[in-house]
Design an enzyme around this catalytic site. Structure first.
Site, PDB file in Angstrom:
ATOM      1  N   LYS A  30      -2.964  15.378 -21.310  1.00  9.67           N
ATOM      2  CA  LYS A  30      -1.643  14.513 -20.815  1.00  9.67           C
ATOM      3  C   LYS A  30      -0.273  14.901 -21.223  1.00  9.67           C
ATOM      4  CE  LYS A  30      -4.499  10.404 -19.810  1.00  9.67           C
ATOM      5  NZ  LYS A  30      -5.581  10.857 -20.415  1.00  9.67           N
TER       6      LYS A  30
ATOM      7  N   GLU B 230      -1.232  10.689 -10.146  1.00 11.58           N
ATOM      8  CA  GLU B 230      -1.225   9.144 -10.625  1.00 11.58           C
ATOM      9  C   GLU B 230       0.178   8.919 -11.187  1.00 11.58           C
ATOM     10  OE1 GLU B 230      -4.470   7.775 -12.667  1.00 11.58           O
ATOM     11  OE2 GLU B 230      -5.951   8.628 -11.567  1.00 11.58           O
TER      12      GLU B 230
ATOM     13  N   ARG C 157      -9.533  16.651  -9.050  1.00 13.47           N
ATOM     14  CA  ARG C 157     -10.754  16.315  -8.535  1.00 13.47           C
ATOM     15  C   ARG C 157     -10.929  15.483  -7.550  1.00 13.47           C
ATOM     16  NH1 ARG C 157     -12.099  11.584 -10.741  1.00 13.47           N
ATOM     17  NH2 ARG C 157     -11.494  10.980 -12.570  1.00 13.47           N
TER      18      ARG C 157
END
Length: 649
Positions: A116, A275, A297
């Site tokens: 991240k 996201e 994915r």
């Protein structure tokens, strides 16, 4: 197009991939552990190969055995599904080195988005908005605490690897930061093998909105609109929907443009999800969303996107991986109506969503819903067992309708008509959430479930009619009947002799006794207690569809809620059931930490040990004051119901 693919996964996603492959004329190979040898994905594949024992480290995470199985069966490509090896770049490289195709993005793209902190630095350079925080390499407590103070509390500590809420802690008080950091690092290490974390500003009215993106080998990248995943518990998604409630054209344009830009920055190929965390304090605005992470994915919630676009995302995955360009350009992708998905889990919502296990002695889904399109993606069927080795998802129930209100009502109706007995499930919780006035109004944020958890998870108290239905359902247990129908079993007695049949049930520690007799119209008269002079409750044959008898128990269904009673004559008494001197494991797991020892005097509510289950940590506290006589050892693997602590009498 491929002639044969291997699916390196299990459960509902393996079955989902098989459905599309079969429609496209592509043969499938399943892999399975010893625990899954009779699983649905094994039975329905064209070929199946056992790759090891039940623990994931000995089976589904064994990339070498999966590749060997693909080569041995003549598969040309490997579809990873989600979870397990789906975002492991080393596995991708090994697949390609073996001369096989990985149905997913490149190892380079996975690495770029896999951590991240690095991903956020990359997104900043690409011009994608990123949430304020610290994404650097320093991991020392003093340095991270200082950064948290700079950012301003509350902050969110997050594992830099992985997702699903694991290795994540919300910290509002600077004094709580050291302990929260240690817990997040332990959980991250256990779940992902990487204890490093990042620290971010916590958005206090957050929405979780993600954009489905798709790229091909020819440089094309498109989006397939957004999904709202704000309904979460423990940072894990519960209900997802598309499109996002309250989304406006300006915010959608800004968000989807940022998502496509993010995918282009890493030359992304295949299905992926960008996201975003969104500040919804003033509605959805084009300047109030920030990149959170990318899932490289297919997502669990992909069906809602398929329902509103009419596009089979797995088909696109196969086509893109085989070298074909994307089937549609951006202007050819349209969204219609609204779709909502609920994740049906084997878990105890009333006990803070503890994972549950058990055999699904009864499992039934509706086959249609009036005025809406119903889809059920299940990985199990009646008679299958939910084990502690894998994710406890039973199914995803998805409904598509013209409007959001119609989709929510349709999904609630579908869940009301779903019946599960043999394991504790979250059906009642899901329907209460769908019917919550704030949720129904689209007033969403990720803390909604936490704020209303008590009301959403409260199990109804059994009414007299529920007891009567349970008694009726078990009334044939002592009679010789081949079909298990209590009505036909008792009919001969009641018609001529009006003889009563005594039954006994337990609800917790409460014993219920009743007298049962058959009536001339075929119904059963239930006298609660043992006095036939009392007014009976009449249970008709049609009511039998609302109850399921299974070994030692009977479950009565009231909408999406279920009430389970013990049948004493079919159960073994639990050891020292009334003693209260033992604390047992609420689920299978690993004793991660022990915070007390023999002869310690402890107070009610005092943490005694930390149990790790499903890669999440659960604190086990003293249920009352007492002195510890025995306590489990650190590192012990325990089963559901195993003794963790024994107190002195």
């Amino acid at each position: 197009m491929f002639q044969k693919i291997l699916i390196a996964n299990r459960g509902e996603i393996a079955l989902r991939v098989m459905r599309t492959a079969k429609r496209m004329g592509v043969a499938t190979v399943a892999v399975y552990s010893q625990a899954d040898r009779n699983a649905q994905h094994v039975l329905l594949a064209d070929q199946a190969v056992c790759i090891g024992d039940a623990p994931v480290g000995e089976s589904y995470l064994r990339g070498d055995r999966i590749i060997e199985a693909a080569l041995a069966t003549g598969a040309e490509a490997i579809h990873p599904g989600y979870g397990f090896l789906s975002e492991n770049p080393d596995f991708v490289e090994k697949v390609e080195a073996a001369g096989l195709t990985f149905i997913g993005p490149s190892s380079k793209a996975i690495r770029a988005m896999g951590l991240k902190d690095a991903a956020k630095r990359l997104m900043e350079r690409a011009g994608v908005p990123v949430v304020p925080g610290y994404h650097g390499e320093t991991q020392a407590l003093v340095a991270l605490a200082a950064k948290a103070n700079e950012i301003g509390f509350p902050v969110l500590i997050k594992a830099r690897a992985g997702g699903g809420g694991k290795g994540m802690r919300l910290v509002s008080d600077p004094d709580a930061f050291p302990e929260a950091l240690a817990a997040a690092q332990r959980e991250a290490k256990a779940a992902f093998g990487d204890e490093r974390v990042l620290v971010e500003k916590y958005v206090e009215t957050p929405r979780h909105i993600e954009v489905q993106v798709f790229g091909d080998m020819h440089g094309n990248v498109v989006h397939l609109f957004e999904r709202d995943c704000s309904a979460q518990r423990r940072h894990q998604k519960v209900i997802e929907e598309a499109p996002a409630p309250g989304m406006n054209a300006q915010t959608r344009a800004a968000m989807t443009e940022a998502a496509v830009k993010a995918a282009q920055a890493i030359s992304y190929c295949g299905a992926g999800t960008i996201e975003f965390i969104v500040d919804a304090s003033e509605g959805l605005r084009p300047d109030r969303f920030w990149f959170m992470e990318m899932n490289t994915r297919l997502q669990v919630e992909h069906p809602v996107t398929e329902m509103i676009t009419g596009i089979d995302l797995v088909e696109w995955q196969l086509r893109v991986a085989s070298g074909e360009p994307l089937p549609l350009r951006q202007d050819g992708i349209m969204a219609n109506g609204h779709a909502v998905e609920a994740r049906l889990y084997a878990e105890d919502a009333e006990r803070d969503f503890l994972p549950a296990t058990g055999t699904l002695h009864h499992l039934s889904f509706p086959d249609h819903i009036d005025g809406a399109k119903l889809r059920v993606d299940a990985g199990v069927t009646q008679g299958d067992t939910i084990t502690p080795f894998y994710d406890p998802m039973i199914a995803k129930v998805i409904v598509h309708a013209a409007t959001r209100a119609e989709a929510l009502n349709g999904l609630a109706s579908a869940l009301d008509a779903t019946q599960v007995a043999g394991s504790t499930v979250n059906l009642g919780f899901l329907t209460r959430l769908l019917r919550d006035e704030d949720f129904a109004a689209g007033d969403l944020e990720t803390g909604l479930i936490g704020r209303k958890q008590d009301a959403l998870t409260r199990i109804p108290v059994p009414a007299t009619r529920h007891v009567a239905m349970a008694i009726a359902a078990t009334s044939g247990a002592e009679l010789d009947t081949s079909n298990g129908d209590p009505f036909s079993a008792l009919a001969g007695y009641g018609h001529f002799t009006q003889m009563s049949h005594r039954r006994e049930l337990m609800r917790g520690e409460e014993k219920v006794t009743a007298l049962v007799s058959a009536q001339r119209d075929g119904s059963l008269a239930i006298h609660i207690g043992e006095n036939e002079a009392t007014q009976p409750i009449i249970v008709r044959r049609a009511d039998a569809a609302r109850a399921a008898v299974w070994p030692g128990h009977v479950t009565v269904f009231e909408g999406a809620d279920s009430l389970t009673f013990d049948v004493p004559d079919l159960l073994q008494a639990a050891d020292d059931a009334a003693g209260g001197d033992r604390l047992r494991a609420p689920m299978p797991g690993l004793v991660k930490l022990v915070r007390a020892q023999t002869n310690d005097a402890v107070k009610k509510g005092q943490p005694l040990l930390v149990l790790e289950a499903m890669k999440m940590e659960h604190t086990i506290s003293a249920p009352h004051d007492g002195v510890i006589a025995e306590i489990a050892s650190e590192g012990a693997q325990v089963n559901d119901g195993a003794m963790l602590v024994r107190f002195e009498e």
